[in-house]
Design a protein around this motif. Structure first.
Motif, PDB file in Angstrom:
ATOM      1  N   PHE A  85      52.308-164.341 -19.194  1.00 36.77           N
ATOM      2  CA  PHE A  85      51.857-165.025 -17.980  1.00 36.77           C
ATOM      3  C   PHE A  85      50.464-164.552 -17.548  1.00 36.77           C
ATOM      4  O   PHE A  85      49.642-165.342 -17.100  1.00 36.77           O
ATOM      5  CB  PHE A  85      52.862-164.815 -16.846  1.00 36.77           C
ATOM      6  CG  PHE A  85      54.181-165.502 -17.073  1.00 36.77           C
ATOM      7  CD1 PHE A  85      54.226-166.837 -17.452  1.00 36.77           C
ATOM      8  CD2 PHE A  85      55.385-164.825 -16.919  1.00 36.77           C
ATOM      9  CE1 PHE A  85      55.437-167.483 -17.669  1.00 36.77           C
ATOM     10  CE2 PHE A  85      56.597-165.454 -17.136  1.00 36.77           C
ATOM     11  CZ  PHE A  85      56.620-166.787 -17.510  1.00 36.77           C
ATOM     12  N   LEU A  88      48.031-166.165 -19.842  1.00 37.79           N
ATOM     13  CA  LEU A  88      47.844-167.573 -19.503  1.00 37.79           C
ATOM     14  C   LEU A  88      46.936-167.708 -18.288  1.00 37.79           C
ATOM     15  O   LEU A  88      46.086-168.611 -18.224  1.00 37.79           O
ATOM     16  CB  LEU A  88      49.205-168.229 -19.230  1.00 37.79           C
ATOM     17  CG  LEU A  88      49.173-169.720 -18.879  1.00 37.79           C
ATOM     18  CD1 LEU A  88      48.555-170.534 -20.002  1.00 37.79           C
ATOM     19  CD2 LEU A  88      50.594-170.219 -18.567  1.00 37.79           C
ATOM     20  N   GLU A  89      47.105-166.796 -17.330  1.00 40.29           N
ATOM     21  CA  GLU A  89      46.224-166.800 -16.152  1.00 40.29           C
ATOM     22  C   GLU A  89      44.766-166.649 -16.566  1.00 40.29           C
ATOM     23  O   GLU A  89      43.894-167.412 -16.128  1.00 40.29           O
ATOM     24  CB  GLU A  89      46.609-165.653 -15.209  1.00 40.29           C
ATOM     25  CG  GLU A  89      45.668-165.488 -14.031  1.00 40.29           C
ATOM     26  CD  GLU A  89      45.812-164.149 -13.342  1.00 40.29           C
ATOM     27  OE1 GLU A  89      44.847-163.717 -12.666  1.00 40.29           O
ATOM     28  OE2 GLU A  89      46.878-163.512 -13.474  1.00 40.29           O
ATOM     29  N   THR A 169      46.644-173.489 -11.834  1.00 40.06           N
ATOM     30  CA  THR A 169      47.611-173.099 -12.864  1.00 40.06           C
ATOM     31  C   THR A 169      47.530-171.603 -13.125  1.00 40.06           C
ATOM     32  O   THR A 169      48.556-170.939 -13.327  1.00 40.06           O
ATOM     33  CB  THR A 169      47.346-173.876 -14.169  1.00 40.06           C
ATOM     34  OG1 THR A 169      47.388-175.279 -13.905  1.00 40.06           O
ATOM     35  CG2 THR A 169      48.384-173.534 -15.235  1.00 40.06           C
ATOM     36  N   SER A 173      50.485-168.736 -12.788  1.00 34.01           N
ATOM     37  CA  SER A 173      50.781-167.749 -13.827  1.00 34.01           C
ATOM     38  C   SER A 173      50.761-166.335 -13.252  1.00 34.01           C
ATOM     39  O   SER A 173      51.590-165.495 -13.600  1.00 34.01           O
ATOM     40  CB  SER A 173      49.759-167.861 -14.963  1.00 34.01           C
ATOM     41  OG  SER A 173      49.820-169.128 -15.565  1.00 34.01           O
ATOM     42  N   THR A 177      53.866-163.601 -13.099  1.00 31.44           N
ATOM     43  CA  THR A 177      53.721-162.206 -13.520  1.00 31.44           C
ATOM     44  C   THR A 177      54.339-161.271 -12.497  1.00 31.44           C
ATOM     45  O   THR A 177      55.108-160.363 -12.840  1.00 31.44           O
ATOM     46  CB  THR A 177      52.226-161.857 -13.701  1.00 31.44           C
ATOM     47  OG1 THR A 177      51.658-162.717 -14.677  1.00 31.44           O
ATOM     48  CG2 THR A 177      52.061-160.416 -14.146  1.00 31.44           C
TER      49      THR A 177
END
Length: 308
Positions: A85, A88-89, A169, A173, A177
């Motif tokens: 996560f 992805l961030e 988004t 993410s 987390t």
């Protein structure tokens, strides 16, 4: 980021407040620094690079402190999850900076505390929001709508709304987390261990994304070297470890309120460093987001106020 478990915390004093001002300035301006060096290295690749180098520093520190034993089966699964996560961030933020302003990215990214509060409230009974806090949540979401549905800057950023969506988004993410961390064995792990899992995930995810998108070109310049040095040493290593150290000593709730200075520094950094233009709609919406977050995290139930 989530606070380690501890028995008692000191109230925030002058020293802690001054450190928080510095940390918020570092965090708030990092998007502008990345944007300044984007012509020499893509933002996503910059984030992958800084995460990889910072990981080595964190692992060396963990070994010196005797904390490598925390890398075990008990922390592996949640560690992989928060790495995914967190990575992805970083990938979303890096890509967002190609389409929208640094100011927009910072404000949207730091809407994450609202999403964290909602997620933790659903997952944990003791974290549930009361009515007054929900008012703050709704006010923040109204602010997001105001900023997102505004005119934007079509001349400078034709795809600004796409970049804004990527930044949101990234905030989601970040929230995931924190939610995974709160409910796992990593909640009691040393800061170096949690940070290492996050940085490894960021390195892998952002690096992979940069390669898939063909964003691997690098032009070595003094400006890029300074930007990467700042991101690795100051942002990814020193600032995060300092934050975790503060959480071990001081009230996490009060530190959290002070951290809301970050979007303010982010907008200022975007304007001063990369020439971002702040239109009226975005300014009003950003103020609504920040005000709603502060209200949602500081408001107490009415019956508690009456007893106080």
């Amino acid at each position: 980021m989530s606070s380690p478990k501890a028995a008692a915390r000191r109230p925030v004093d002058t020293r802690a407040a001054l450190i928080m001002v510095v940390l918020c300035a570092v965090w708030g301006t990092q998007q502008a620094i990345v944007k300044l060096a984007a012509a020499d290295m893509s933002p996503t690749l910059q984030m992958a690079f800084r995460s990889g180098v910072a990981t080595l520093g964190v692992l060396i520190l963990a070994r010196a402190r005797g904390e490598l034993r925390w890398f075990s089966r008990a922390t592996l699964v949640p560690g992989m999850a928060i790495g995914l996560f967190f990575g992805l961030e970083f990938a979303c933020v890096g890509e967002a900076l190609r389409y929208t302003s640094a100011s927009h990215v910072t404000v949207y990214l730091y809407s994450a505390p609202i999403l964290i509060a909602i997620g933790l409230g659903v997952m944990h009974r003791d974290e549930r929001l009361h009515a007054l806090q929900w008012l703050g949540v709704l006010f923040s979401f109204a602010g997001i709508a105001v900023t997102f549905l505004g005119r934007g800057q079509p001349v400078q950023y034709p795809s600004m709304h796409w970049g804004d969506a990527l930044a949101l988004t990234g905030a989601m993410s970040w929230a995931l987390t924190a939610i995974v961390l709160r409910g796992s064995n990593l909640a009691n792990a040393p800061a170096t261990v949690t940070l290492a899992y996050q940085l490894i995930g960021a390195m892998v995810m952002a690096g992979t994304f940069a390669m898939i998108m063909g964003e691997t070109a690098v032009r070595l310049t003094p400006g890029l070297a300074i930007a990467l040095l700042w991101q690795v040493v100051v942002v990814a290593f020193a600032s995060y470890l300092t934050w975790f150290a503060l959480l071990r000593q001081y009230s996490s709730a009060r530190l959290g309120v002070l951290s809301f200075m970050t979007p303010v520094f982010g907008v200022a950094g975007g304007v001063l460093l990369v020439g971002d233009h702040i239109d009226t709609g975005f300014g009003i919406g950003a103020a609504m987001i920040l005000g709603g977050i502060i209200f949602a995290t500081t408001a107490r139930p009415l019956r508690v106020r009456q007893l106080a």
